[in-house]
Design a protein around this motif. Structure first.
Motif, mmCIF file in Angstrom:
data_model
loop_
_atom_site.group_PDB
_atom_site.id
_atom_site.type_symbol
_atom_site.label_atom_id
_atom_site.label_comp_id
_atom_site.label_asym_id
_atom_site.label_seq_id
_atom_site.Cartn_x
_atom_site.Cartn_y
_atom_site.Cartn_z
ATOM 1 N N ILE A 166 0.864 -1.186 0.000
ATOM 2 C CA ILE A 166 0.000 0.000 0.000
ATOM 3 C C ILE A 166 0.899 1.234 0.000
ATOM 4 O O ILE A 166 1.738 1.399 0.884
ATOM 5 C CB ILE A 166 -0.918 0.010 1.253
ATOM 6 C CG1 ILE A 166 -1.728 -1.285 1.343
ATOM 7 C CG2 ILE A 166 -1.823 1.231 1.265
ATOM 8 C CD1 ILE A 166 -2.685 -1.537 0.189
ATOM 9 N N THR A 167 0.692 2.098 -1.013
ATOM 10 C CA THR A 167 1.591 3.248 -1.179
ATOM 11 C C THR A 167 0.752 4.527 -1.314
ATOM 12 O O THR A 167 0.675 5.120 -2.402
ATOM 13 C CB THR A 167 2.479 3.043 -2.436
ATOM 14 O OG1 THR A 167 2.957 1.693 -2.460
ATOM 15 C CG2 THR A 167 3.661 3.980 -2.441
ATOM 16 N N PRO A 168 0.112 4.978 -0.231
ATOM 17 C CA PRO A 168 -0.791 6.122 -0.375
ATOM 18 C C PRO A 168 -0.094 7.402 -0.837
ATOM 19 O O PRO A 168 -0.692 8.213 -1.540
ATOM 20 C CB PRO A 168 -1.392 6.293 1.029
ATOM 21 C CG PRO A 168 -0.521 5.516 1.943
ATOM 22 C CD PRO A 168 0.146 4.444 1.134
ATOM 23 N N ALA A 169 1.191 7.568 -0.482
ATOM 24 C CA ALA A 169 1.854 8.862 -0.741
ATOM 25 C C ALA A 169 2.257 9.069 -2.204
ATOM 26 O O ALA A 169 2.853 10.084 -2.543
ATOM 27 C CB ALA A 169 3.071 9.009 0.170
ATOM 28 N N VAL A 170 1.892 8.130 -3.103
ATOM 29 C CA VAL A 170 2.218 8.333 -4.524
ATOM 30 C C VAL A 170 1.178 9.209 -5.221
ATOM 31 O O VAL A 170 1.414 9.709 -6.317
ATOM 32 C CB VAL A 170 2.365 6.973 -5.245
ATOM 33 C CG1 VAL A 170 1.018 6.256 -5.384
ATOM 34 C CG2 VAL A 170 3.030 7.130 -6.597
ATOM 35 N N VAL A 171 0.023 9.384 -4.584
ATOM 36 C CA VAL A 171 -1.066 10.174 -5.168
ATOM 37 C C VAL A 171 -1.687 11.007 -4.056
ATOM 38 O O VAL A 171 -1.932 10.478 -2.962
ATOM 39 C CB VAL A 171 -2.171 9.253 -5.752
ATOM 40 C CG1 VAL A 171 -3.351 10.070 -6.265
ATOM 41 C CG2 VAL A 171 -1.637 8.381 -6.882
ATOM 42 N N ASN A 363 0.360 10.999 5.009
ATOM 43 C CA ASN A 363 0.513 9.613 4.552
ATOM 44 C C ASN A 363 1.830 9.020 5.043
ATOM 45 O O ASN A 363 1.888 7.875 5.476
ATOM 46 C CB ASN A 363 0.494 9.535 3.020
ATOM 47 C CG ASN A 363 -0.867 9.826 2.409
ATOM 48 O OD1 ASN A 363 -0.966 10.246 1.259
ATOM 49 N ND2 ASN A 363 -1.946 9.604 3.147
ATOM 50 N N ARG A 364 2.888 9.822 4.983
ATOM 51 C CA ARG A 364 4.203 9.288 5.380
ATOM 52 C C ARG A 364 4.313 9.107 6.883
ATOM 53 O O ARG A 364 5.014 8.230 7.361
ATOM 54 C CB ARG A 364 5.304 10.200 4.839
ATOM 55 C CG ARG A 364 5.429 10.064 3.320
ATOM 56 C CD ARG A 364 6.070 11.265 2.697
ATOM 57 N NE ARG A 364 7.477 11.332 3.013
ATOM 58 C CZ ARG A 364 8.445 10.902 2.209
ATOM 59 N NH1 ARG A 364 8.156 10.384 1.033
ATOM 60 N NH2 ARG A 364 9.706 11.008 2.559
ATOM 61 N N ASN A 365 3.581 9.964 7.617
ATOM 62 C CA ASN A 365 3.605 9.835 9.086
ATOM 63 C C ASN A 365 2.571 8.852 9.597
ATOM 64 O O ASN A 365 2.653 8.404 10.737
ATOM 65 C CB ASN A 365 3.321 11.190 9.754
ATOM 66 C CG ASN A 365 4.512 12.108 9.663
ATOM 67 O OD1 ASN A 365 5.631 11.648 9.509
ATOM 68 N ND2 ASN A 365 4.266 13.399 9.730
ATOM 69 N N GLY A 366 1.548 8.575 8.799
ATOM 70 C CA GLY A 366 0.451 7.720 9.266
ATOM 71 C C GLY A 366 -0.350 8.385 10.372
ATOM 72 O O GLY A 366 -0.995 7.720 11.193
ATOM 73 N N PHE A 367 -0.317 9.723 10.402
ATOM 74 C CA PHE A 367 -1.036 10.464 11.449
ATOM 75 C C PHE A 367 -1.807 11.592 10.782
ATOM 76 O O PHE A 367 -1.232 12.373 10.017
ATOM 77 C CB PHE A 367 -0.021 11.024 12.462
ATOM 78 C CG PHE A 367 -0.670 11.799 13.576
ATOM 79 C CD1 PHE A 367 -1.314 11.146 14.615
ATOM 80 C CD2 PHE A 367 -0.644 13.196 13.567
ATOM 81 C CE1 PHE A 367 -1.930 11.865 15.625
ATOM 82 C CE2 PHE A 367 -1.256 13.918 14.583
ATOM 83 C CZ PHE A 367 -1.896 13.252 15.609
ATOM 84 N N TYR A 368 -3.105 11.652 11.068
ATOM 85 C CA TYR A 368 -3.977 12.535 10.269
ATOM 86 C C TYR A 368 -4.456 13.749 11.053
ATOM 87 O O TYR A 368 -4.685 13.667 12.253
ATOM 88 C CB TYR A 368 -5.120 11.692 9.687
ATOM 89 C CG TYR A 368 -4.567 10.795 8.591
ATOM 90 C CD1 TYR A 368 -4.556 11.219 7.279
ATOM 91 C CD2 TYR A 368 -3.949 9.574 8.904
ATOM 92 C CE1 TYR A 368 -3.975 10.443 6.279
ATOM 93 C CE2 TYR A 368 -3.373 8.795 7.920
ATOM 94 C CZ TYR A 368 -3.392 9.232 6.613
ATOM 95 O OH TYR A 368 -2.811 8.479 5.624
ATOM 96 N N TRP A 369 -4.565 14.868 10.360
ATOM 97 C CA TRP A 369 -4.882 16.160 10.968
ATOM 98 C C TRP A 369 -6.389 16.438 10.870
ATOM 99 O O TRP A 369 -7.069 15.910 10.000
ATOM 100 C CB TRP A 369 -4.155 17.292 10.251
ATOM 101 C CG TRP A 369 -2.684 17.117 10.069
ATOM 102 C CD1 TRP A 369 -1.876 16.153 10.628
ATOM 103 C CD2 TRP A 369 -1.825 17.914 9.251
ATOM 104 N NE1 TRP A 369 -0.582 16.307 10.204
ATOM 105 C CE2 TRP A 369 -0.511 17.381 9.359
ATOM 106 C CE3 TRP A 369 -2.004 19.033 8.449
ATOM 107 C CZ2 TRP A 369 0.579 17.936 8.690
ATOM 108 C CZ3 TRP A 369 -0.916 19.586 7.781
ATOM 109 C CH2 TRP A 369 0.354 19.056 7.911
ATOM 110 N N THR A 370 -6.849 17.342 11.739
ATOM 111 C CA THR A 370 -8.244 17.781 11.652
ATOM 112 C C THR A 370 -8.369 18.809 10.522
ATOM 113 O O THR A 370 -7.364 19.389 10.079
ATOM 114 C CB THR A 370 -8.701 18.466 12.954
ATOM 115 O OG1 THR A 370 -7.891 19.641 13.124
ATOM 116 C CG2 THR A 370 -8.552 17.556 14.171
#
Ligand SMILES: NC(=O)C1=CN([C@@H]2O[C@H](COP(=O)(O)OP(=O)(O)OC[C@H]3O[C@@H](n4cnc5c(N)ncnc54)[C@H](OP(=O)(O)O)[C@@H]3O)[C@@H](O)[C@H]2O)C=CC1
Ligand SMILES: O=C(O)CCC(=O)C(=O)O
Length: 428
Positions: A166-171, A363-370
């Motif tokens: 799984i490579t979310p950070a490509v898009v 995506n690279r951190n795997g931590f999501y912002w509000t």
């Protein structure tokens, strides 16, 4: 316009070069795209036939980081257009101080003629064809004209299948459920809104006294129309590919958006409906919209809308370029002579790539912002760089466009010189 788009786009640099100390090596380096890929994408159509679509990806410059830029589906897409868009991305990322270079991609077709399944096969086929050219540390895709979060989701999934991880950070610009960022869908408009608010305050102009015409009623244009109307601006005209509407007292933007969405229907990917079909408003052409007597004119569709042919007829006092490249360089000169303030694409529409950068970081951190964190950070960046460009423009007495190129060139030139010009290679 008799010269090609890229020649016209790169001429914007010439004025700015008079105000920067940048090495000849760096200038030479910035004249050419690093790499251009042209592919043929085979698609099995719903009727069983095979069709081949031409596709492109241009990585213009990666000195400041992996290249970044959207993918456009449109009949006008070609190498010249994609190269110009990749060139603008390079400067846009430098102006916003994002750790990215510039790229762009596209497929030549009218996507409105494809079914949803055909579109999915096409989008996955595009990624198959360019997979060796992209990557989360190499070149990162995003939406542009007639591509959206659903298409970005398919592209990310296809790349992940090829890589077997799984490579979310490509898009970026993906659906939030599979790693997209909150606020990316509205980011281009929100970023433009912060720039407009900042500039209007400098001219002591109140929203309720400010009339606006917007060409293009898609992701960028419709969202911005709604934001401006919500904050009290009088949006008197909007348009899409089929024409526009005008109402002196101001348009009810949320209801126009609902109508266009309703006409679109649940299954269709693109709007077949048009703002012109909404009754009770005066209908006008796109050409007429551009020459309306309004305070703010906002092109938010295609390139080359204001040219030598119509520049003398523009009546707006301020133009904010939400589209990439809507004004040719000759038209720019005419507008400047007429005292019209033009705020350039590489600043005004940079909210999209800025939140794409935030998405890539998340995506690279795997931590999501509000959403409020995303918008707060976007606001800080847009205002900081608007102020920087404003200051350069005042200091040198140049247009905001030239000031933006000076700003971008300073950052790019420094990075190119720091890295070395790569005119020899140690160990290959
Ligand atoms: N999306 C993003 O994040 C970013 C977009 N941009 C730029 O903003 C511009 C618009 O992109 P976006 O909103 O994403 O695209 P969309 O595909 O969401 O919308 C495009 C809009 O332009 C209209 N349009 C198409 N052709 C014409 C035409 N000939 N005359 C007038 N209107 C036309 C379409 O009409 P219809 O609805 O009838 O199809 C649609 O309303 C482009 O220049 C793009 O490069 C820049 C930065 C980021
Ligand atoms: O979000 C991105 O990475 C790029 C958006 C884009 O294509 C643009 O700014 O023109």
């Amino acid at each position: 316009m008799d010269k090609n788009l890229f020649t016209d786009a790169s001429q914007r640099l010439e004025k700015a070069l008079n105000y920067v100390s940048i090495s000849d090596d760096a200038i030479e380096h910035l004249k050419y795209a690093k790499a251009s890929l042209q592919v043929s994408i085979p698609v099995r159509m719903d009727d069983g036939s095979l069709k081949i679509f031409p596709g492109y990806r241009v990585r213009y410059d990666d000195t400041r980081g992996p290249t970044k830029g959207g993918v456009r589906y449109h009949p006008n897409v070609g190498l010249d257009e994609v190269t110009s868009l990749a060139f603008w991305m390079t400067f846009k990322c430098a102006v916003l101080n994002l750790p990215f270079g510039g790229a762009k991609g596209g497929i030549t077709l009218n996507p409105k003629r494809l079914s949803k399944l055909e579109l999915e096969r096409l989008s996955r086929g595009y990624v198959n064809a360019i997979a060796d050219f992209i990557g989360p540390n190499v070149d990162i895709l995003a939406p542009d004209i007639y591509t959206n979060s659903m298409i970005m989701g398919w592209m990310m999934d296809q790349y992940s299948i090829i890589q077997r991880q799984i490579t979310p950070a490509v898009v970026t610009g993906k659906p939030v459920t599979i790693g997209g960022s909150l606020g990316r869908n509205t980011a281009t408009a929100t970023g433009a809104f912060y720039v407009i608010e900042n500039i209007m305050a400098k001219f002591d102009r109140l929203p309720r006294e400010t009339t606006v015409a917007i060409q293009g009623f898609g992701n960028a244009g419709a969202e911005l129309a709604e934001l401006l109307a919500k904050f009290g601006y009088k949006v008197v005209a909007v348009s899409d590919s089929q024409g526009g509407i005008y109402a002196k007292q101001g348009l009810d933007i949320p209801s126009i958006r609902r109508c266009k969405q309703f006409i679109k229907g649940m299954q269709a990917v693109y709007c077949e409906g048009t703002v012109c079909s909404i009754m009770e408003h005066q209908v006008l052409t796109n050409a007429e919209l551009l020459t309306l007597d309004v305070d703010l004119l906002i092109p938010a569709a295609l390139e080359n809308q204001i040219t030598v042919e119509n520049a003398h007829n523009i009546q707006a006092r301020f133009i904010f370029e939400v589209a990439n490249g809507p004004i040719t360089s000759e038209a720019d000169r005419i507008l400047e002579e007429q005292g019209i303030y033009v705020f350039p694409d590489i600043l005004v529409n940079a909210g999209g790539v800025t939140v794409s950068y935030f998405e890539w970081v998340q995506n690279r951190n795997g931590f999501y912002w509000t959403l409020s964190e995303v918008n707060q950070r976007l606001k800080e960046k847009m205002i900081e760089e608007t102020e920087n460009i404003w200051r350069i423009s005042q200091e040198f007495g140049v247009s905001m466009r030239t000031a933006a190129y000076i700003h971008g060139l300073n950052r790019l030139g420094e990075a190119i010189n720091t890295k070395g010009t790569r005119d020899y290679y140690v160990n290959g």
